[in-house]
Design a protein around this motif. Structure first.
Motif, PDB file in Angstrom:
ATOM      1  N   MET A  13       0.987  -1.328   0.118  1.00  0.00           N
ATOM      2  CA  MET A  13       0.099   0.121  -0.247  1.00  0.00           C
ATOM      3  C   MET A  13       0.924   1.240  -0.005  1.00  0.00           C
ATOM      4  SD  MET A  13      -2.665  -1.658  -0.012  1.00  0.00           S
ATOM      5  CE  MET A  13      -3.965  -0.377   0.477  1.00  0.00           C
ATOM      6  N   GLU A  33      -0.704   6.865 -10.257  1.00  0.00           N
ATOM      7  CA  GLU A  33      -1.967   7.352 -10.089  1.00  0.00           C
ATOM      8  C   GLU A  33      -2.819   6.224  -9.189  1.00  0.00           C
ATOM      9  OE1 GLU A  33      -4.809   7.981 -13.512  1.00  0.00           O
ATOM     10  OE2 GLU A  33      -5.486   9.697 -12.280  1.00  0.00           O
ATOM     11  N   LEU A  36      -2.555   6.337  -5.665  1.00  0.00           N
ATOM     12  CA  LEU A  36      -3.104   7.483  -4.974  1.00  0.00           C
ATOM     13  C   LEU A  36      -4.742   6.991  -4.962  1.00  0.00           C
ATOM     14  CD1 LEU A  36      -3.068  10.421  -3.820  1.00  0.00           C
ATOM     15  CD2 LEU A  36      -4.001  11.186  -5.858  1.00  0.00           C
ATOM     16  N   LEU A  37      -5.302   6.675  -5.906  1.00  0.00           N
ATOM     17  CA  LEU A  37      -6.729   6.199  -5.955  1.00  0.00           C
ATOM     18  C   LEU A  37      -7.019   5.145  -4.812  1.00  0.00           C
ATOM     19  CD1 LEU A  37      -7.478   6.268  -9.820  1.00  0.00           C
ATOM     20  CD2 LEU A  37      -7.256   8.138  -8.066  1.00  0.00           C
ATOM     21  N   GLN A  38      -5.999   4.286  -4.629  1.00  0.00           N
ATOM     22  CA  GLN A  38      -6.218   3.451  -3.613  1.00  0.00           C
ATOM     23  C   GLN A  38      -6.146   3.875  -2.095  1.00  0.00           C
ATOM     24  OE1 GLN A  38      -3.393   0.207  -4.431  1.00  0.00           O
ATOM     25  NE2 GLN A  38      -4.244  -0.022  -6.548  1.00  0.00           N
ATOM     26  N   PHE A  39      -5.641   5.021  -2.039  1.00  0.00           N
ATOM     27  CA  PHE A  39      -5.425   5.476  -0.740  1.00  0.00           C
ATOM     28  C   PHE A  39      -6.371   5.861   0.050  1.00  0.00           C
ATOM     29  CE2 PHE A  39      -3.803   8.950   2.144  1.00  0.00           C
ATOM     30  CZ  PHE A  39      -2.865   8.187   2.890  1.00  0.00           C
ATOM     31  N   PRO A  40      -6.662   5.616   1.392  1.00  0.00           N
ATOM     32  CA  PRO A  40      -7.796   5.866   1.881  1.00  0.00           C
ATOM     33  C   PRO A  40      -7.476   7.148   2.743  1.00  0.00           C
ATOM     34  CG  PRO A  40      -6.742   4.337   3.282  1.00  0.00           C
ATOM     35  CD  PRO A  40      -5.849   4.129   1.927  1.00  0.00           C
ATOM     36  N   GLY A  41      -7.360   8.307   2.170  1.00  0.00           N
ATOM     37  CA  GLY A  41      -6.979   9.443   2.787  1.00  0.00           C
ATOM     38  C   GLY A  41      -6.814  10.561   1.544  1.00  0.00           C
ATOM     39  N   LYS A  84      -7.027  16.705 -12.442  1.00  0.00           N
ATOM     40  CA  LYS A  84      -5.557  16.424 -11.821  1.00  0.00           C
ATOM     41  C   LYS A  84      -4.869  17.404 -11.603  1.00  0.00           C
ATOM     42  CE  LYS A  84      -7.199  12.050 -13.083  1.00  0.00           C
ATOM     43  NZ  LYS A  84      -7.547  11.230 -12.026  1.00  0.00           N
TER      44      LYS A  84
ATOM     45  N   PRO B 556     -11.902   4.237  -1.312  1.00  0.00           N
ATOM     46  CA  PRO B 556     -11.456   5.699  -0.927  1.00  0.00           C
ATOM     47  C   PRO B 556     -12.215   6.747  -1.965  1.00  0.00           C
ATOM     48  CG  PRO B 556      -9.634   4.252  -1.105  1.00  0.00           C
ATOM     49  CD  PRO B 556     -10.712   3.544  -1.986  1.00  0.00           C
ATOM     50  N   ASN B 558     -10.736   9.204  -3.378  1.00  0.00           N
ATOM     51  CA  ASN B 558      -9.659   9.393  -4.586  1.00  0.00           C
ATOM     52  C   ASN B 558     -10.312   8.714  -5.844  1.00  0.00           C
ATOM     53  OD1 ASN B 558      -8.031  10.921  -2.990  1.00  0.00           O
ATOM     54  ND2 ASN B 558      -7.226   9.212  -2.249  1.00  0.00           N
ATOM     55  N   TYR B 559     -10.794   7.495  -5.628  1.00  0.00           N
ATOM     56  CA  TYR B 559     -11.256   6.731  -6.698  1.00  0.00           C
ATOM     57  C   TYR B 559     -12.328   7.343  -7.264  1.00  0.00           C
ATOM     58  CZ  TYR B 559     -13.957   3.086  -8.956  1.00  0.00           C
ATOM     59  OH  TYR B 559     -14.506   2.424 -10.064  1.00  0.00           O
ATOM     60  N   ASP B 562     -11.624  10.291  -9.430  1.00  0.00           N
ATOM     61  CA  ASP B 562     -11.146   9.635 -10.871  1.00  0.00           C
ATOM     62  C   ASP B 562     -12.440   9.410 -11.409  1.00  0.00           C
ATOM     63  OD1 ASP B 562      -8.913   9.161 -12.556  1.00  0.00           O
ATOM     64  OD2 ASP B 562      -9.675   6.995 -12.213  1.00  0.00           O
ATOM     65  N   PHE B 626      -8.324  -1.470  -7.480  1.00  0.00           N
ATOM     66  CA  PHE B 626      -8.918  -0.858  -6.102  1.00  0.00           C
ATOM     67  C   PHE B 626      -9.508  -1.729  -5.468  1.00  0.00           C
ATOM     68  CE2 PHE B 626      -8.746   1.613 -10.352  1.00  0.00           C
ATOM     69  CZ  PHE B 626      -7.704   2.397  -9.997  1.00  0.00           C
ATOM     70  N   ALA B 629      -6.970  -3.676  -3.531  1.00  0.00           N
ATOM     71  CA  ALA B 629      -6.173  -2.591  -2.263  1.00  0.00           C
ATOM     72  C   ALA B 629      -7.334  -2.536  -1.208  1.00  0.00           C
ATOM     73  CB  ALA B 629      -5.768  -1.517  -3.089  1.00  0.00           C
ATOM     74  N   GLN B 633      -6.243  -3.415   2.511  1.00  0.00           N
ATOM     75  CA  GLN B 633      -6.440  -2.473   3.592  1.00  0.00           C
ATOM     76  C   GLN B 633      -7.071  -2.696   4.686  1.00  0.00           C
ATOM     77  OE1 GLN B 633      -5.170   0.547   2.856  1.00  0.00           O
ATOM     78  NE2 GLN B 633      -5.672   1.587   4.889  1.00  0.00           N
TER      79      GLN B 633
END
Lengths: 645, 645
Positions: A13, A33, A36-41, A84, B556, B558-559, B562, B626, B629, B633
């Motif tokens: 992660m 990218e 980032l899209l997978q990041f839960p923040g 973006k 997330p 962020n997804y 996008d 996603f 991940a 997570q």
């Protein structure tokens, strides 16, 4: 140089990736990218995390398929870019990588492309962003760096520049040398990746086979030089898509990544220095200095192999060594360490209770915990290893004992660096009280020396070993070979010093029942499966071993019938090979190879004996299936094994 | 037909290979030379072993690089052939496969080639042997069957004929149709192999990617027809070089081999019959009949999924099902088997103590032990499965209970065949005492049905499942896809019925820490990791699940940012997707896909909910990273897991 890595190169992660990059002392990262899209923040959280770790965010990537066949689609893509830019603003990064369009309706006309990129650059400029345009090797229209440069040149906007990636240029066998003539400030970003040559399409090549510089076969140093010669002084950043790396532990992989960059910088520096020396006047030095470690030290061969044992396992292993003709030579001056020898081969059994060896034994069972390389300048060898991120191992040293320096190998075992032998005597033997009467010729005989070692490694460990051997030890990765065990495929990478004084083979098997996989599994990941010893007269050695009752691996008669059908072999030699289980190979030029195997110790490790005639350079690959089958045959006959035959 | 297999196609030592071939009812074998050379007994011993097993030795192979640029070399090669004739005499086989020369000095001139082969044929004739000449796709000069035929025709000797191999012709995209015009008695041997299309050189393709007919993409049936139309009536023999097969258990792989040949014969027979029906007069039937099993039965979908549990695990699993909205529907008339339902989805918990399910539970823990397919003619489906070598499973049947026939799947689990639903009621429910008051719409809602199942399988099991699905169930293997878990690569094969009423995805991961690998490892090889349910309105379903407190997998923000950047999505829908963790995909034609995941049960299996809009045909592959991940997570936050983020 600033050194960077794309998050896609590391597993896990985003937080793990960034922590690994920081721990390996990278200066910055490219944020891929999807990470980032997978990041839960929020992107802001990522920015804070990077700041806390001391990492700059040098690039956000990739933005795909920007150019458009219609005004409506272009407007939509520009809107997408604005979204973006929003995100990049939050991230605190200025540069976005836009890769060339791979869609069937990609714009072909450079004039139209330039118009569209001018709009993007203008938008980026308004937001304080920079667009780095990259030619993907499989772009529909723009495939080469020179095509991307043509667009950048036409647009001529301060917020549009190039992203260069060594893979895209080198995998197409395109010439990178023209890059040196570009204006350096129009190169916004340089990504580096190596790869082996693989017979497949360039997209598959890129997605699955990229590796760190030094692990593959591309001229990454030449590419990098071109960018630096142009005046580029931004980050050198690794962007690797590799199926193994996606599963490799992020921390150790990040260290490998840094090692590969350091090694690459050295190659570039040496290359540049060699050329500058021949030029009058010499070109100016780069503004940013490149890594400059101590050069690799010349190596003569192997001094000794050290096994970790406890007293019980030590007794069993000592008996096994004796059955193979090894002679007890003495004991260490201050440690519970026994020395065995035969010809010029030295084996050390380390029985010390409170030691690295004992910890190794407890983890791996009886196994090789260290190997020692001999060379003229051990201190220089260790200095290079440390500069290239190998932790130095410090042991206790008794009074009047040699301080033999050592570093950690990729599997955690030790590599000692010893002074070269003098007058036929190993320098390290000074630490031992030697039995005066021991006849060290042994069954192997005078002149027997270690020819090569085979490291059996778990899946994913061939690349780290290749890089370690090349960068730290100064060896050269040679052939990749595929061997057939009766229970699955084995892959080997042969690695050698230029003069072949040091050879090793790193071998891996993905399937659980092969000889290599069983050795790895029994030793829980450690390490040496085969010790190959070269002797001047293998038939004589084999006869002595047979007389001693050594456990020779039998080879079926059918094999020798085939040798006879294939080659003119002198009948006496053929009869001896049949009797003793000797395998035979011949190179087209006539050089010959004789091989003999002793039965393994608990399916962990074994000795091979070889005779090289007329400069035979290989390892008897053609004989591998027969040796592996004979080992499987032997194994199936052991008590407790299902009798397969 | 006589059915054969080359020993190289199976793993292990020669004796294991022969035993496996005999157990799978092969008539004969090709002895691959290396298998003989590895054998620790005489060729006569091999002959006896084959006789005892009821196997004929139909071919000895291969003899390489026969033709020669010099008279001396030719003489040497003829001598080498004599040695092989000696060996074949002892083996008791008459036919040797000579493959075209791959050396740079191979003879190019057909006249010279014919002269040299005439000498070989003459020698073979004197020894009562036959030479079968094969064009290797990578031969230096002779690459095509038509070139090999040109030599055979020129020599015109009764002891020289052709060996044909489907791979060599089809992998080069060469046309096999001319083979039908050859004189059948000049075709000495036919080898069959399939392969997927892979972007690589033909040698690599052949050495690593061959597979059994039905597992790949080559037109093997068309090739086989051509040989049979020519009048060939010798063995159809499988010669497969495949890295997975080299490690696969020989016994089960040999059964797969036979299944593939039987299926292939059926394809050839159907093809020939279709063509014959249109001809006046019809062509004569083949002398040797081809395999004629019951045709595949039409399948409507899935009836139920059966989990093996014991009472303790059953209680936990029942609570998990309830949390996902499942309703307890009733209990089996005579067994400790509970039924749960929701929409049209049916889950069965088998708690029977002395049962197949309990054995499965003891081996695999709580896991799917059976799935049930629905169709109009269950008896016909089982008859076909049995004809194609699937063992039938017989269970105890109580009074007034349905006999639901079942067969074993490749992993040992069961596949039941049930009658189709009638009036919205599953036929198998007749065996259950149903709670009259149960509201079976549940949170999933009316119209919810199983969309597809994901089988997570160990390495090497994708090919067996592909063949099973195609040959036994009549499904069609579709796309191969690569998915990126944060901890490694996952590969999936999508398999569907023609009308897509039945879909499954067989998925494998070579690295230990991915979601798929962890599911396989936790379940010790069994089987179903995901049950995907299609609903008519996913947002409504998700809201009901949320209200129920079902454990939805969070995605997330962020997804979704996008998604907004990429697509015009109606703001209300986007807000709902954000809130509920719904993933989104859109095909170029505009068809849409919505996906939602529930948290897994012990990293073993989980539910996915999908909504297909406008005929979306895929599986949301672009969203896989996603989802994977998000699962990683979630996992890292479980007690007892190292907190990676």
């Amino acid at each position: 140089m600033r050194r960077g890595i794309a998050t896609v190169s590391l597993s896990g992660m985003l937080r793990e990736k960034l922590q690994a990059a920081a721990a390996a002392r990278f200066d910055g990262v490219e944020i891929f990218e999807n990470d980032l899209l997978q990041f839960p923040g929020s992107p802001k959280d990522v920015r804070t995390m990077c700041e806390d770790l001391g990492l700059s965010i040098d690039l956000f990537q990739p933005f795909r398929d920007f150019d458009a066949p219609s005004a409506a689609q272009l407007a939509r893509n520009l809107e997408r870019a604005e979204r973006k830019f929003d995100l990049m603003q939050e991230l605190g990064t200025q540069t976005i990588l836009v890769c060339s369009n791979v869609q069937p309706d990609a714009v072909a006309d450079p004039v139209v492309l330039a118009e569209q990129f001018a709009q993007l650059a203008e938008r980026a400029g308004r937001r304080g962003m920079r667009v780095a345009y990259e030619a993907l090797a499989w772009g529909s229209q723009v495939k080469l760096w020179s095509q991307a440069w043509d667009i950048v040149r036409r647009v001529d906007h301060p917020h549009l520049g190039l992203a260069l990636d060594s893979f895209h240029t080198l995998a197409l066998r395109d010439d990178p040398s023209g890059i040196a003539q570009l204006p350096g400030d129009k190169i916004f970003f340089v990504q580096l990746a190596d790869a082996p040559w693989v017979n497949t399409d360039v997209l598959t090549h890129s997605r699955h086979y990229r590796c760190f510089p030094g692990q593959g076969e591309l001229e990454v140093a030449r590419f990098t030089r071109a960018a630096l010669d142009a005046g580029y002084n931004g980050p050198l950043s690794l962007e690797i898509f590799n199926d193994e790396f996606r599963a490799a532990p992020a921390r150790s992989n990040a260290v490998d990544a840094m090692r590969s960059l350091l090694w690459l910088e050295e190659q570039v520096r040496l290359d540049r220095a060699a050329e500058s020396a021949a030029m009058q006047p010499p070109p100016p030095p780069y503004k940013v200095p490149l890594f400059d470690p101590p050069p690799p030290a010349r190596l003569d061969g192997w001094s000794f192999i050290e096994f970790a044992v406890d007293p019980a396992a030590g007794a069993v292993l000592a008996a096994w060594l004796a059955s193979a003709g090894f002679v007890s030579m003495g004991r260490h001056r201050s440690k519970q360490v026994d020395l065995y020898g035969q010809g010029d081969v030295r084996i050390v059994l380390n029985l010390e209770a409170d030691s690295f060896a004992r910890s190794h034994f407890e983890m791996h069972g009886p196994s090789v915990c260290a190997v020692a390389l001999a060379g003229a300048d051990p201190a220089a060898a260790v200095a290079r290893a440390e500069a290239l991120l190998c932790p130095r191992a410090i042991g206790r040293i008794g009074q009047n004992e040699l301080a033999i320096p050592a570093v950690r190998a990729p599997d955690g075992s030790l590599i000692y660096f010893c002074a070269s032998s003098q007058d036929g005597r190993h320098a390290f033997e000074a630490d031992f009280i030697l039995d005066a009467g021991a006849d060290v010729a042994g069954a192997f005989g005078q002149g027997a020396r270690i020819d090569h070692l085979v490291h059996a490694v778990p899946a994913g460990q061939v690349e780290p070993w290749t890089l370690f051997s090349r960068a730290v030890l100064g060896l050269v990765p040679e052939r990749n070979v595929v061997l057939h065990d009766p229970y699955g495929v084995i892959r080997s990478r042969e690695i050698e010093s230029l003069d072949r004084a040091v050879r090793l083979s790193v071998t891996v098997s993905e399937r659980e029942n092969t000889s290599v996989a069983r050795s790895v599994s029994r030793q829980r990941g450690a390490g040496i499966q085969q010790i190959a010893v070269a002797v001047p007269d293998l038939v004589a050695t084999a006869r002595r071993l047979k007389a001693l009752g050594a456990p020779l691996l039998p080879i079926p008669d059918n094999y020798h019938d085939d040798v006879l059908a294939k080659y003119d072999v002198e009948p006496g030699l053929l009869a001896a090979m049949r009797e003793l289980g000797i395998l035979y190979d011949r190179e087209p030029g006539g050089a010959e190879f004789l091989q003999l195997y002793l039965l393994p110790f608990e399916e962990r490790f074994h000795f091979e004996l070889v005779e090289r005639r007329g400069g035979y350079a290989g390892y008897g690959t053609a004989n591998a299936p027969f040796r592996l089958a004979a080992m499987a045959q032997w194994r199936d006959r052991q008590p407790g094994q299902p009798a397969a035959t």
